[in-house]
Design an enzyme around this catalytic site. Structure first.
Site, mmCIF file in Angstrom:
data_model
loop_
_atom_site.group_PDB
_atom_site.id
_atom_site.type_symbol
_atom_site.label_atom_id
_atom_site.label_comp_id
_atom_site.label_asym_id
_atom_site.label_seq_id
_atom_site.Cartn_x
_atom_site.Cartn_y
_atom_site.Cartn_z
ATOM 1 N N ASP A 67 12.203 -12.334 -8.136
ATOM 2 C CA ASP A 67 12.982 -11.107 -8.327
ATOM 3 C C ASP A 67 14.468 -11.345 -8.147
ATOM 4 O O ASP A 67 14.905 -12.417 -7.729
ATOM 5 C CB ASP A 67 12.502 -10.013 -7.355
ATOM 6 C CG ASP A 67 12.201 -10.551 -5.958
ATOM 7 O OD1 ASP A 67 12.905 -11.478 -5.515
ATOM 8 O OD2 ASP A 67 11.265 -10.048 -5.310
ATOM 9 N N ASN A 136 5.620 -2.631 3.859
ATOM 10 C CA ASN A 136 4.850 -1.639 3.107
ATOM 11 C C ASN A 136 3.830 -2.281 2.166
ATOM 12 O O ASN A 136 3.211 -1.609 1.353
ATOM 13 C CB ASN A 136 5.783 -0.720 2.314
ATOM 14 C CG ASN A 136 6.614 -1.467 1.282
ATOM 15 O OD1 ASN A 136 6.481 -2.677 1.111
ATOM 16 N ND2 ASN A 136 7.479 -0.747 0.583
ATOM 17 N N HIS A 138 4.468 -4.668 -0.128
ATOM 18 C CA HIS A 138 4.939 -5.094 -1.448
ATOM 19 C C HIS A 138 4.956 -6.611 -1.570
ATOM 20 O O HIS A 138 5.098 -7.321 -0.585
ATOM 21 C CB HIS A 138 6.303 -4.481 -1.798
ATOM 22 C CG HIS A 138 7.495 -5.107 -1.125
ATOM 23 N ND1 HIS A 138 8.544 -4.359 -0.633
ATOM 24 C CD2 HIS A 138 7.850 -6.396 -0.878
ATOM 25 C CE1 HIS A 138 9.464 -5.159 -0.127
ATOM 26 N NE2 HIS A 138 9.062 -6.396 -0.259
ATOM 27 N N GLU A 143 6.568 -2.255 -5.469
ATOM 28 C CA GLU A 143 6.466 -1.307 -4.372
ATOM 29 C C GLU A 143 5.171 -0.489 -4.447
ATOM 30 O O GLU A 143 4.543 -0.402 -5.506
ATOM 31 C CB GLU A 143 7.661 -0.346 -4.403
ATOM 32 C CG GLU A 143 9.018 -1.024 -4.311
ATOM 33 C CD GLU A 143 9.371 -1.487 -2.905
ATOM 34 O OE1 GLU A 143 8.470 -1.736 -2.098
ATOM 35 O OE2 GLU A 143 10.579 -1.610 -2.627
#
Length: 241
Positions: A67, A136, A138, A143
């Protein structure tokens, strides 16, 4: 999923580096999928040591980063392009033309995402993908959502991700709210995957990834369906398993 629980961050880094080095030794022209953030830093330091000791050669290796922040130039100290050069690339003999990182400043982001995806496919996919994991759940910047995004795409970053990444910036207002990320399908097509996690803050995400339902609400849970995933974590990250 194969689980390896180690004592601490240094052991995790050493174990991961040995696995990456083995991949390169067995296939010198390996396609590596690389991650950023705090977690893989120790692994990169170990790989640099191995390179300096002439144990591994990166001259035929190609890399694709997971990313990049949207809107940050390559020279911005918080960009992942800058991170990779400072923490790995400038210390080893990988060729500049073999390095692939999404361009967060591309005028046509949709075209950039499609082009990045095609470049990965043209290489036959990733041989070994390194992943960290967010609190979380990811992976990359995929996400929690109601669906899995398949291919490389532009992501709106979750509030938890922005808050977590704010430690790298002078203020939370400076943290980009979007990023380009490999999609779940892209990651899952990798031949081998190593997932790294360290610390108690990752324990819940690791539990949901390995023991929970497969759901886009915990993106990393999809890894349960991959046939060659090694999870390397310290005791704190393993505390809820």
């Amino acid at each position: 999923m194969r689980l390896i629980v180690v004592d601490d961050y240094n052991k995790m880094s050493e174990k991961a580096a040995i696995m990456v080095a083995s991949q390169i030794i067995l296939k010198p022209n390996s396609i590596l999928g690389l991650a950023t953030g705090d977690t893989p830093l120790g692994m990169y330091k170990e790989l640099i040591k191995m390179y300096n000791n002439k144990e591994i050669d990166f001259s035929n290796v190609k890399s694709f980063n997971l990313d990049e922040y949207y809107g940050l130039s390559k020279n911005n100290a918080q960009s992942y392009n800058y991170y990779m050069k400072e923490n790995l690339f400038k210390h080893i003999n990988i060729k500049e033309e073999n390095i692939n990182i999404p361009d967060g400043t591309a005028k046509d982001i949709e075209a950039e995402c499609k082009n990045y995806e095609k470049r990965i496919q043209d290489q036959g996919g990733i041989d070994l993908q390194i992943l960290g994991i967010g609190v979380n759940g990811h992976i990359g910047f995929n996400e929690p959502d109601i669906t899995f995004e398949a291919e490389t795409h532009l992501v709106n970053l979750d509030e938890k991700t922005i808050e977590s990444n704010s430690r790298f910036f002078d203020s939370i207002e400076e943290v980009p709210t979007k990023a380009i990320s490999m999609g779940i399908k892209t990651i899952m097509h990798s031949k081998r995957i190593i997932l790294l996690a360290c610390g108690e803050s990752k324990a819940e995400a690791i539990f949901k990834t390995m023991k929970g339902k497969i759901t886009p609400k915990t993106p990393a849970s999809i890894l349960q369906l991959h046939n060659d995933v090694t999870v390397i974590i310290d005791k704190e990250a393993a505390s809820k398993l």
